[in-house]
Design an enzyme around this catalytic site. Structure first.
Site, PDB file in Angstrom:
ATOM      1  N   ASP A 186       0.839  -1.190   0.000  1.00  0.00           N
ATOM      2  CA  ASP A 186       0.000   0.000   0.000  1.00  0.00           C
ATOM      3  C   ASP A 186       0.877   1.245   0.000  1.00  0.00           C
ATOM      4  O   ASP A 186       1.915   1.271  -0.662  1.00  0.00           O
ATOM      5  CB  ASP A 186      -0.920  -0.045   1.235  1.00  0.00           C
ATOM      6  CG  ASP A 186      -2.275   0.600   0.990  1.00  0.00           C
ATOM      7  OD1 ASP A 186      -2.322   1.847   0.917  1.00  0.00           O
ATOM      8  OD2 ASP A 186      -3.268  -0.131   0.871  1.00  0.00           O
ATOM      9  N   HIS A 196      -3.263   6.003   4.050  1.00  0.00           N
ATOM     10  CA  HIS A 196      -4.087   4.899   3.563  1.00  0.00           C
ATOM     11  C   HIS A 196      -3.602   3.540   4.052  1.00  0.00           C
ATOM     12  O   HIS A 196      -4.381   2.733   4.576  1.00  0.00           O
ATOM     13  CB  HIS A 196      -4.113   4.935   2.032  1.00  0.00           C
ATOM     14  CG  HIS A 196      -5.113   4.020   1.415  1.00  0.00           C
ATOM     15  ND1 HIS A 196      -4.811   2.741   1.005  1.00  0.00           N
ATOM     16  CD2 HIS A 196      -6.422   4.208   1.125  1.00  0.00           C
ATOM     17  CE1 HIS A 196      -5.884   2.178   0.491  1.00  0.00           C
ATOM     18  NE2 HIS A 196      -6.880   3.041   0.543  1.00  0.00           N
ATOM     19  N   SER A 209     -11.234  -0.374  -0.425  1.00  0.00           N
ATOM     20  CA  SER A 209      -9.926  -0.428   0.236  1.00  0.00           C
ATOM     21  C   SER A 209     -10.038  -0.929   1.667  1.00  0.00           C
ATOM     22  O   SER A 209      -9.112  -1.549   2.193  1.00  0.00           O
ATOM     23  CB  SER A 209      -9.298   0.967   0.282  1.00  0.00           C
ATOM     24  OG  SER A 209      -8.802   1.333  -0.958  1.00  0.00           O
TER      25      SER A 209
END
Length: 439
Positions: free
Chosen positions: A91, A122, A334
């Protein structure tokens, strides 16, 4: 370590009969084997930071997240907490956080770091959904809190190449080529990951399959090494190539492929990956933003997310991100994917003898409310059912039934197709700056 194995594509079209009897080209090429490698563990070219780092917005509630209630994660923790399982998060990196004490530096394909920095927030949020530690101050905890996270920074919406004469496929408006995503998968396997979470996607028009053969090679290598790879289905967004929704269903697998408008990678590599769509945490119904496709295997909560994130005031719980367009709540495939990666870690800890294929089968066959639907696949995952063997019944029943509609349409999504492709692609990470309205 350099690894040589896996699958890539020869350009070949498969055809199927349409309802009118005519042959319809399907975006499913033939798979062959080529070498893949994790090295070099570095960007493909010199990069630079071009945008400010993301800032999290403090969570309003400290209660158990709605997604946890929907899946009854608390009951699942009486059966397993993921001890002894390494989960790789490929990621934007994972930043240091007091509630993520078991994080291993896996390398950096964006800059010169070691994988333990996160300008986008994130990757840290994704890691928190998987392995966040409990606290006496709130009811937030990861799905597999005793698992170990391997952090590999492979993409960032805040970075870009300083100079590049290559027509490289990159993540969103930032940096993250498909080639380094493939390397990151091999790197995760080299570091002992038993589960890999990929919460990023590349979308292209179905008429122009992406140049993702090397990624297919890496994913096949991971399966050869008995690793469960979980991938997000992707989010609809007007600012990227993920702007056109795929049809909701089809009468057959081949027909479903023939109707595809938007190709999504690595999501479309099923069954080399278990692709996860998003549902609303409040009731388990499909989220409008979740990209459909014949490759979707299961679904998990992707709204009302509460996560762990770094910030100027130190590590804390957040419920959204500040963007140039205002505050955006945390929502997206996600965050659905790490629910399933966490579940895979719970299963691998409780049943270490199961193969990757058996772990995925257990997750898919115990899901609810789908039936190979292109939005939710076989349905919403059920952690307690997946953790309960026929000869080893659960010590107590699920304390809160999944809140799913009784009459959801049953359609065939064709989750059994292995897909790889050749061509140009536009890559999108489900959490870069341009997509933070949803992620």
């Amino acid at each position: 370590m350099i690894v040589r194995a896996a699958a890539v594509v020869a350009a070949a079209a498969v055809t199927a009969a349409s309802s009118c009897g005519a042959a319809v080209a399907l975006p499913r090429p033939v798979v062959v084997r080529v070498p893949v490698s994790a090295a070099p563990i570095a960007p493909l070219e010199e990069t630079e930071q071009r945008a400010n780092c993301a800032v999290g917005v403090d969570a309003v509630s400290r209660e158990e997240p709605l997604g946890h209630r929907l899946l009854d994660v608390r009951a699942a923790h009486r059966l397993s907490r993921g001890a002894g399982v390494r989960v790789a998060v490929i990621d934007t990196g994972v930043a240091p956080h007091a509630r993520l004490p078991r994080v291993v530096a896996g390398g950096d394909y964006v800059g010169t770091g070691d994988g333990l920095s996160d300008c986008d927030a994130h990757g840290t949020l994704v890691a928190g959904v998987i392995a966040g530690q409990p606290s006496a101050d709130d009811d937030v905890v990861g799905v597999a809190p005793e698992s170990t996270i391997i952090s590999i920074r492979q993409s960032s919406g805040a970075y870009g190449a300083k100079r590049s004469d290559r027509d490289a496929t990159v993540v969103g408006a930032g940096y993250g080529p498909i080639a380094t995503l493939a390397r990151a998968v091999v790197r995760a396997v080299d570091l002992g990951a038993r589960v890999i979470n990929i919460s990023e996607v590349a979308c292209t028009d179905a008429a122009r399959p992406p140049d993702d053969g090397v990624l297919g090679s890496a994913l096949a290598f991971a399966r050869d090494r008995d690793v469960v790879v979980v991938a997000a289905a992707g989010n609809l967004t007007e600012t990227t190539a993920c702007r056109e929704q795929n049809p909701s269903g089809a009468a057959s697998t081949d027909r479903g492929w023939a109707q595809v408008r938007t190709l999504v990678t690595p999501a479309r590599f099923a069954p080399l990956v278990l692709t996860v769509g998003a549902v609303k945490a409040i009731d388990g119904t499909p989220a409008d933003f979740s990209l459909r496709g014949p490759w979707v295997g299961v679904a998990a909560p992707g709204t009302d997310v509460v996560g762990l994130a770094p910030g100027p005031r130190g590590p804390r719980l957040v419920g959204g991100l500040n963007t140039v367009e205002g505050t955006a709540p945390l929502a997206g495939t996600s965050y659905a994917a790490p629910y399933v990666s966490g579940l895979a870690a719970l299963i691998r800890s409780r049943y270490p003898q199961l193969t990757a294929t058996q772990v995925i089968d257990r997750i898919v066959t115990t899901a609810h409310g789908g039936g190979h639907d292109s939005a939710v696949g076989s349905g919403v995952v059920d952690p307690v059912a997946a953790l309960t063997d026929d000869d080893d019944p659960s010590p107590e029943p699920i304390s809160r039934p999944l809140a799913l509609p009784e009459d959801r349409p049953q359609t065939d999504s064709g989750t059994g197709a292995i897909v790889v492709g050749l061509g140009a692609a536009a890559v999108v990470l489900a959490g870069v700056a341009l997509q933070r309205r949803r992620d």
